[in-house]
Design a protein around this motif. Sequence first.
Motif, short mmCIF file in Angstrom:
data_model
loop_
_atom_site.label_atom_id
_atom_site.label_comp_id
_atom_site.label_asym_id
_atom_site.label_seq_id
_atom_site.Cartn_x
_atom_site.Cartn_y
_atom_site.Cartn_z
N GLY A 214 -18.28 41.59 -13.36
CA GLY A 214 -18.53 42.42 -14.52
C GLY A 214 -17.25 42.80 -15.26
N GLY A 215 -17.37 42.91 -16.57
CA GLY A 215 -16.23 43.37 -17.38
C GLY A 215 -16.10 44.88 -17.35
N ASP A 216 -14.91 45.37 -17.66
CA ASP A 216 -14.61 46.81 -17.68
C ASP A 216 -14.88 47.47 -16.34
N ARG A 217 -14.68 46.72 -15.28
CA ARG A 217 -14.86 47.21 -13.92
C ARG A 217 -13.65 46.79 -13.08
N ASP A 218 -13.69 47.08 -11.80
CA ASP A 218 -12.59 46.80 -10.88
C ASP A 218 -12.14 45.34 -10.97
N LYS A 219 -10.92 45.14 -11.44
CA LYS A 219 -10.41 43.77 -11.61
C LYS A 219 -9.90 43.18 -10.30
N THR A 220 -9.58 44.03 -9.34
CA THR A 220 -8.99 43.52 -8.10
C THR A 220 -9.99 42.71 -7.27
N LYS A 221 -11.28 42.94 -7.49
CA LYS A 221 -12.28 42.22 -6.69
C LYS A 221 -12.53 40.81 -7.21
N ASN B 277 -13.29 39.67 -22.56
CA ASN B 277 -13.49 38.25 -22.81
C ASN B 277 -13.95 37.60 -21.50
N PRO B 278 -15.13 36.99 -21.46
CA PRO B 278 -15.62 36.39 -20.21
C PRO B 278 -14.70 35.30 -19.67
N VAL B 279 -14.02 34.59 -20.57
CA VAL B 279 -13.10 33.53 -20.12
C VAL B 279 -11.94 34.14 -19.34
N THR B 280 -11.45 35.27 -19.81
CA THR B 280 -10.35 35.96 -19.11
C THR B 280 -10.79 36.42 -17.72
N ILE B 281 -12.01 36.94 -17.63
CA ILE B 281 -12.54 37.38 -16.33
C ILE B 281 -12.59 36.19 -15.37
N ILE B 282 -13.09 35.06 -15.84
CA ILE B 282 -13.20 33.88 -14.99
C ILE B 282 -11.82 33.39 -14.56
#
Length: 268
Positions: A157-164, A190-195
Amino acid sequence: MLKKLFDGLPKSAFAITNVDDKNGTVMFQNTKAKKITYALKSYADYKALILENQFTGLLLKINNHEVWTKLIGSFNAYNLLAIYATAIELGIEKQEALRLLSSLESVSGRFQYIISKEKITAIVDYAHTPDALENVLKTIEDIRTKNEQLITVVGCGGDRDKTKRPVMAQIASELSTKAIFTSDNPRTENPVTIIEEMEKGVEPQNFKKTVSIADRKQAIKTACQMANPNDIILIAGKGHETYQEVNGVRNDFDDLKIVTELLEQLGK
């Protein structure tokens, strides 16, 4: 605080714990409440043995009584045993307790599955944390024959814990035959950044097992196209949700409905 809580209970009160989980016994060590234990692996007041563990359900032997339940996986065996123990301690007759266990249904979005015409099993689960994803993948591992592919579709999910994010990707790629990284609820990110942040967790030996597709429907379609008869598809992260949130807008999106329709369209 817990000791005061338990000590204030009436004499008929009881505390119940899973003795296979050593951490679970700590909170009631000093209570005056009657102590009730349950376990699959250790000696306990209430003991269960898994006789069958299939996608259709569990066959359990609980204190020498067999019961078939629609719930799946060893984690549910513990849950069912705890329910049974509590029911008996509250005075419910044994056969009635077993009957009620056998009638329980899984919660929407928790290990929900369909089996297609070509015997492809598609599972939808709300697992959206590293622990939850690992647990559901290990549950599947306990059931599968190892002769089939396990294809996992997962996002963060976006805008959530990035460390996971890298941890989720590492778990999916390690415990699956193939892993497809995609969007979950990207929200304002951006979903691409999350991926890309997920991909950083994939170990070199697992990189060839992964593919990244930002469009979630296309990712699910790709998993369906990859799947052969008797293979397993896990779609993790959204479970019971019937929407996908992008830039503050919730669009209709139901993982179970989509995978069912896609498998039918592909004639699988």
